[in-house]
Design a protein around this motif. Structure first.
Motif, PDB file in Angstrom:
ATOM      1  N   MET A 262       0.835  -1.176   0.000  1.00 28.35           N
ATOM      2  CA  MET A 262       0.000   0.000   0.000  1.00 28.35           C
ATOM      3  C   MET A 262       0.887   1.249   0.000  1.00 28.35           C
ATOM      4  O   MET A 262       1.915   1.291   0.652  1.00 28.35           O
ATOM      5  N   ALA A 263       0.468   2.259  -0.701  1.00 30.76           N
ATOM      6  CA  ALA A 263       1.246   3.494  -0.810  1.00 30.76           C
ATOM      7  C   ALA A 263       1.285   4.227   0.531  1.00 30.76           C
ATOM      8  O   ALA A 263       0.316   4.228   1.286  1.00 30.76           O
TER       9      ALA A 263
ATOM     10  N   ILE B 169       4.063   6.713  -3.732  1.00 28.00           N
ATOM     11  CA  ILE B 169       5.358   6.314  -3.183  1.00 28.00           C
ATOM     12  C   ILE B 169       5.098   5.265  -2.103  1.00 28.00           C
ATOM     13  O   ILE B 169       4.266   5.468  -1.216  1.00 28.00           O
ATOM     14  N   TYR B 170       5.849   4.171  -2.155  1.00 29.36           N
ATOM     15  CA  TYR B 170       5.570   3.031  -1.288  1.00 29.36           C
ATOM     16  C   TYR B 170       6.529   2.850  -0.119  1.00 29.36           C
ATOM     17  O   TYR B 170       6.287   2.025   0.752  1.00 29.36           O
ATOM     18  N   SER B 171       7.628   3.596  -0.076  1.00 34.09           N
ATOM     19  CA  SER B 171       8.576   3.449   1.032  1.00 34.09           C
ATOM     20  C   SER B 171       9.310   4.763   1.268  1.00 34.09           C
ATOM     21  O   SER B 171       9.349   5.634   0.397  1.00 34.09           O
TER      22      SER B 171
ATOM     23  N   ARG C  78      12.964   9.300  -0.620  1.00 34.86           N
ATOM     24  CA  ARG C  78      14.282   9.953  -0.649  1.00 34.86           C
ATOM     25  C   ARG C  78      14.852   9.950  -2.054  1.00 34.86           C
ATOM     26  O   ARG C  78      15.384  10.963  -2.527  1.00 34.86           O
ATOM     27  N   ASP C  79      14.753   8.818  -2.740  1.00 32.33           N
ATOM     28  CA  ASP C  79      15.267   8.710  -4.113  1.00 32.33           C
ATOM     29  C   ASP C  79      14.529   9.652  -5.054  1.00 32.33           C
ATOM     30  O   ASP C  79      15.134  10.298  -5.913  1.00 32.33           O
ATOM     31  N   PHE C  80      13.210   9.754  -4.907  1.00 36.16           N
ATOM     32  CA  PHE C  80      12.409  10.630  -5.755  1.00 36.16           C
ATOM     33  C   PHE C  80      12.803  12.087  -5.545  1.00 36.16           C
ATOM     34  O   PHE C  80      12.976  12.842  -6.497  1.00 36.16           O
ATOM     35  N   LYS C  81      12.945  12.491  -4.278  1.00 36.89           N
ATOM     36  CA  LYS C  81      13.327  13.870  -3.972  1.00 36.89           C
ATOM     37  C   LYS C  81      14.712  14.197  -4.530  1.00 36.89           C
ATOM     38  O   LYS C  81      14.933  15.293  -5.047  1.00 36.89           O
ATOM     39  N   ALA C  82      15.639  13.251  -4.433  1.00 32.50           N
ATOM     40  CA  ALA C  82      16.989  13.471  -4.959  1.00 32.50           C
ATOM     41  C   ALA C  82      16.955  13.624  -6.478  1.00 32.50           C
ATOM     42  O   ALA C  82      17.631  14.500  -7.036  1.00 32.50           O
TER      43      ALA C  82
ATOM     44  N   ARG D 124       2.333  14.344   0.236  1.00 32.68           N
ATOM     45  CA  ARG D 124       1.134  14.180   1.064  1.00 32.68           C
ATOM     46  C   ARG D 124       1.154  12.773   1.652  1.00 32.68           C
ATOM     47  O   ARG D 124       1.080  11.783   0.912  1.00 32.68           O
ATOM     48  N   PRO D 125       1.281  12.652   2.986  1.00 35.16           N
ATOM     49  CA  PRO D 125       1.246  11.324   3.602  1.00 35.16           C
ATOM     50  C   PRO D 125      -0.149  10.718   3.510  1.00 35.16           C
ATOM     51  O   PRO D 125      -1.148  11.426   3.593  1.00 35.16           O
ATOM     52  N   LEU D 126      -0.199   9.430   3.324  1.00 33.42           N
ATOM     53  CA  LEU D 126      -1.464   8.704   3.300  1.00 33.42           C
ATOM     54  C   LEU D 126      -1.609   7.933   4.603  1.00 33.42           C
ATOM     55  O   LEU D 126      -0.670   7.308   5.075  1.00 33.42           O
TER      56      LEU D 126
END
Length: 57
Positions: free
Chosen positions: A1-2, A29-31, A36-40, A54-56
């Protein structure tokens, strides 16, 4: 789950969404590592992306 939904928007109006050609796109985003990788990756993207997270629950 995301765990998060991120929205990336080009500050310069460049195409971000490959399907619509729009200047923003969303991704699940799942983890924490994936976040972190996406932001970088977004930080070094030439489209000058603004990323909101946005946290789920």
């Amino acid at each position: 789950m995301a765990k998060y939904v991120v929205t990336a928007t080009s500050r310069t109006g460049q195409k971000v969404n490959a399907l619509t050609g729009g200047p923003s796109d969303q991704k699940a985003i799942y983890s924490d590592k994936e976040l972190r990788d996406f932001k970088a990756a977004a930080a070094s993207d030439p489209r000058d992306l603004d990323v909101t997270v946005r946290p789920l629950d």
